[in-house]
Enzyme design. Sequence first.
Site, PDB file in Angstrom:
ATOM      1  N   HIS A 298       1.328   4.459   0.400  1.00 39.50           N
ATOM      2  CA  HIS A 298       0.480   5.540   0.640  1.00 39.50           C
ATOM      3  C   HIS A 298       0.883   6.433  -0.537  1.00 39.50           C
ATOM      4  O   HIS A 298       2.009   6.551  -0.802  1.00 39.50           O
ATOM      5  CB  HIS A 298       0.526   6.291   1.783  1.00 39.50           C
ATOM      6  CG  HIS A 298      -0.710   7.362   2.000  1.00 39.50           C
ATOM      7  ND1 HIS A 298      -0.379   8.753   1.458  1.00 39.50           N
ATOM      8  CD2 HIS A 298      -1.895   7.169   2.354  1.00 39.50           C
ATOM      9  CE1 HIS A 298      -1.742   9.281   1.693  1.00 39.50           C
ATOM     10  NE2 HIS A 298      -2.573   8.213   2.349  1.00 39.50           N
TER      11      HIS A 298
ATOM     12  N   ASP B 209      -4.271   2.533   8.400  1.00 36.68           N
ATOM     13  CA  ASP B 209      -5.265   1.159   8.365  1.00 36.68           C
ATOM     14  C   ASP B 209      -4.532   0.160   8.898  1.00 36.68           C
ATOM     15  O   ASP B 209      -4.990  -0.975   9.369  1.00 36.68           O
ATOM     16  CB  ASP B 209      -5.848   0.802   6.814  1.00 36.68           C
ATOM     17  CG  ASP B 209      -6.526   1.955   6.492  1.00 36.68           C
ATOM     18  OD1 ASP B 209      -7.533   2.488   7.338  1.00 36.68           O
ATOM     19  OD2 ASP B 209      -6.624   2.387   5.401  1.00 36.68           O
TER      20      ASP B 209
HETATM   21  N1  ACO Z   1       2.008  -4.114  -1.397  1.00 41.50           N
HETATM   22  C1  ACO Z   1       2.932  -4.253  -2.342  1.00 41.50           C
HETATM   23  N2  ACO Z   1       3.338  -3.298  -3.096  1.00 41.50           N
HETATM   24  C2  ACO Z   1       2.912  -2.114  -3.225  1.00 41.50           C
HETATM   25  C3  ACO Z   1       1.927  -1.739  -2.245  1.00 41.50           C
HETATM   26  C4  ACO Z   1       1.625  -2.913  -1.126  1.00 41.50           C
HETATM   27  N3  ACO Z   1       0.503  -2.560  -0.264  1.00 41.50           N
HETATM   28  N4  ACO Z   1       1.574  -0.400  -2.431  1.00 41.50           N
HETATM   29  C5  ACO Z   1       2.350   0.008  -3.513  1.00 41.50           C
HETATM   30  N5  ACO Z   1       3.063  -1.174  -3.946  1.00 41.50           N
HETATM   31  C6  ACO Z   1       4.058  -0.987  -4.999  1.00 41.50           C
HETATM   32  C7  ACO Z   1       3.329  -0.900  -6.288  1.00 41.50           C
HETATM   33  O1  ACO Z   1       3.047  -2.349  -7.061  1.00 41.50           O
HETATM   34  C8  ACO Z   1       4.262  -0.232  -7.324  1.00 41.50           C
HETATM   35  O2  ACO Z   1       5.532  -0.977  -7.471  1.00 41.50           O
HETATM   36  P1  ACO Z   1       6.037  -0.749  -9.033  1.00 41.50           P
HETATM   37  O3  ACO Z   1       6.663   0.623  -8.856  1.00 41.50           O
HETATM   38  O4  ACO Z   1       7.100  -1.728  -8.908  1.00 41.50           O
HETATM   39  O5  ACO Z   1       5.071  -0.820 -10.182  1.00 41.50           O
HETATM   40  C9  ACO Z   1       4.874   0.633  -6.204  1.00 41.50           C
HETATM   41  O6  ACO Z   1       4.597   0.324  -4.943  1.00 41.50           O
HETATM   42  C10 ACO Z   1       4.105   2.205  -6.209  1.00 41.50           C
HETATM   43  O7  ACO Z   1       2.530   1.746  -5.936  1.00 41.50           O
HETATM   44  P2  ACO Z   1       1.306   2.573  -6.543  1.00 41.50           P
HETATM   45  O8  ACO Z   1       0.238   1.568  -6.717  1.00 41.50           O
HETATM   46  O9  ACO Z   1       1.769   3.235  -8.014  1.00 41.50           O
HETATM   47  O10 ACO Z   1       0.990   3.554  -5.507  1.00 41.50           O
HETATM   48  P3  ACO Z   1      -0.202   4.722  -5.551  1.00 41.50           P
HETATM   49  O11 ACO Z   1       0.058   5.585  -4.715  1.00 41.50           O
HETATM   50  O12 ACO Z   1      -1.080   4.704  -6.586  1.00 41.50           O
HETATM   51  O13 ACO Z   1      -1.105   3.581  -4.300  1.00 41.50           O
HETATM   52  C11 ACO Z   1      -2.040   2.747  -2.489  1.00 41.50           C
HETATM   53  C12 ACO Z   1      -1.343   3.910  -3.049  1.00 41.50           C
HETATM   54  C13 ACO Z   1      -3.365   2.630  -3.431  1.00 41.50           C
HETATM   55  C14 ACO Z   1      -2.430   3.095  -0.987  1.00 41.50           C
HETATM   56  C15 ACO Z   1      -1.165   1.390  -2.511  1.00 41.50           C
HETATM   57  O14 ACO Z   1      -0.079   1.567  -1.761  1.00 41.50           O
HETATM   58  C16 ACO Z   1      -1.989   0.143  -1.832  1.00 41.50           C
HETATM   59  O15 ACO Z   1      -2.797  -0.449  -2.702  1.00 41.50           O
HETATM   60  N6  ACO Z   1      -1.886  -0.275  -0.518  1.00 41.50           N
HETATM   61  C17 ACO Z   1      -2.454  -1.265  -0.071  1.00 41.50           C
HETATM   62  C18 ACO Z   1      -3.850  -0.762   0.535  1.00 41.50           C
HETATM   63  C19 ACO Z   1      -3.987   0.205   1.515  1.00 41.50           C
HETATM   64  O16 ACO Z   1      -3.521  -0.033   2.507  1.00 41.50           O
HETATM   65  N7  ACO Z   1      -4.792   1.215   1.155  1.00 41.50           N
HETATM   66  C20 ACO Z   1      -5.036   2.029   2.099  1.00 41.50           C
HETATM   67  C21 ACO Z   1      -4.617   3.608   2.132  1.00 41.50           C
HETATM   68  S1  ACO Z   1      -4.704   4.814   3.353  1.00 41.50           S
HETATM   69  C22 ACO Z   1      -6.125   5.159   2.908  1.00 41.50           C
HETATM   70  O17 ACO Z   1      -6.618   5.430   1.969  1.00 41.50           O
HETATM   71  C23 ACO Z   1      -7.050   5.605   3.992  1.00 41.50           C
END
Ligand code: ACO
Length: 427
Positions: free
Chosen positions: A315, A373
């Site tokens: 998140h 979720d």
């Molecule tokens: N699985 C694996 N790696 C992940 C995940 C994941 N679910 N989420 C983040 N990371 C990693 C990224 O690859 C990144 O790694 P790095 O630093 O080595 O590059 C680091 O964690 C930070 O991730 P970002 O993408 O920069 O985080 P951001 O804040 O932009 O994205 C998000 C947040 C979109 C929720 C992301 O965690 C994600 O895609 N999660 C999966 C989808 C999900 O569950 N979405 C629902 C969120 S809640 C809602 O919106 C209702």
Amino acid sequence: MGTITLINNETGKSYEFDLIDCTRGPKAINFSKLFETTGIFSYDPGYGSTAGCESTISYIDGKKGELLYKGIPIEDLVMHYSFSDICKFLISGDLPKNEQESLEFDLELRHRGFLHEKLKRMFDVFPDRAHPMATLSALVSVLSTLYVDYKDEGDTDDYQTMARRIIGKIPTMVAYCYRNSVGAPFIQPDISKSYIENFLYMLRGYPHSRLKHTIYGEQEISELEIKALNKILILHADHGQNASTTTVRNVASTGVHPYAAISSGISALWGPVHGGANEKVLRQLNEIGDVKNVDKFIARAKDKNDSFRLMGFGHRVYKNYDPRAKVLKTLKDELDQQGIKMDSYLSDIAQKVEEVALSDDYFKERGLYPNVDFYSGIILTALKIPTELFTPIFVMGRMPGWCAQLIEHNKNPHARITRPRQVYLGK
Ligand code: ACO
């Protein structure tokens, strides 16, 4: 209130900016005159360090894993209130003072549940396999053609009516999306049933409710199911300036009809990394297929050359357990004990995914925990909600939040059209 000094190392000039004291959480730098003062603008893709508005609706402490609606922790609200109470709270600012007030508001929503006949005919244009989020976004946009009476001059009453109307109608639309996709006739709202019971009835009921059949077989709507859905919806009711809420505010900032702004919010919520994740989580658990495959999928999630992400994890704001996921995890176990049986195949895989991820350095270092979720789909499945309706259920839950944010935006005399800049790197 303090100040912060910015020094341009190229010119040696320094500039002072005010700090804003938020009532909770970190301070903010008031950069609204940054460009006018310095001739330089800020760059913040994804707005991770940028506030676009002031708000009094919900507050998230990402480190603690805390979510408050108007100062009250969600854990307290799910214990003591119904979802329609929370709708009233968010859009009008007051919780119902007694059962009578609670019932009156619920009744108003029930009475507003009927759809304009022309809107019902719209369903004919959508193919059976249309995703209900696309259908919902289109239908809500059409509402703006049917309700042209709002004045948009900051009139609070108009916006209250707008909010109550759409909160009342959205369950009917969601239920009809499903019935239309399976070719079942629509069921009119039954105002003798509460807001939530009515939704389940319109979704499942056999056209003649006197016959105790449903499209799922002999299934009555239980109090426990109603309670569970109330809680799930409360947990989704508002969540700061997330992507879909920001979309609603951005679109509203152009002065467009409020339902057009909400329609855009529905489209934004549909995305798999936002609200669409609840549907994806369930599909992913099925794809994992067995607890013994969990390690393999966790390895894929960590592999930078693989686009696979663990859905329902991570998140932007929470770097701790999402408090909504915590409540849902407890709810899942309680329902299971009380007779709404969870699918053990899904539950076991989810449990294992959580265990493995939370003990893995990759997830620990990045603060990746289960989000709202992760467990919602397992509960919704146990409530016999079809998978493609998971994100529409999120829409039902988020509707009071979007409406409250629109009302807040509309009341703010300083709100401006959203117009960010760009770092131009072209020819
Ligand atoms: N699985 C694996 N790696 C992940 C995940 C994941 N679910 N989420 C983040 N990371 C990693 C990224 O690859 C990144 O790694 P790095 O630093 O080595 O590059 C680091 O964690 C930070 O991730 P970002 O993408 O920069 O985080 P951001 O804040 O932009 O994205 C998000 C947040 C979109 C929720 C992301 O965690 C994600 O895609 N999660 C999966 C989808 C999900 O569950 N979405 C629902 C969120 S809640 C809602 O919106 C209702």
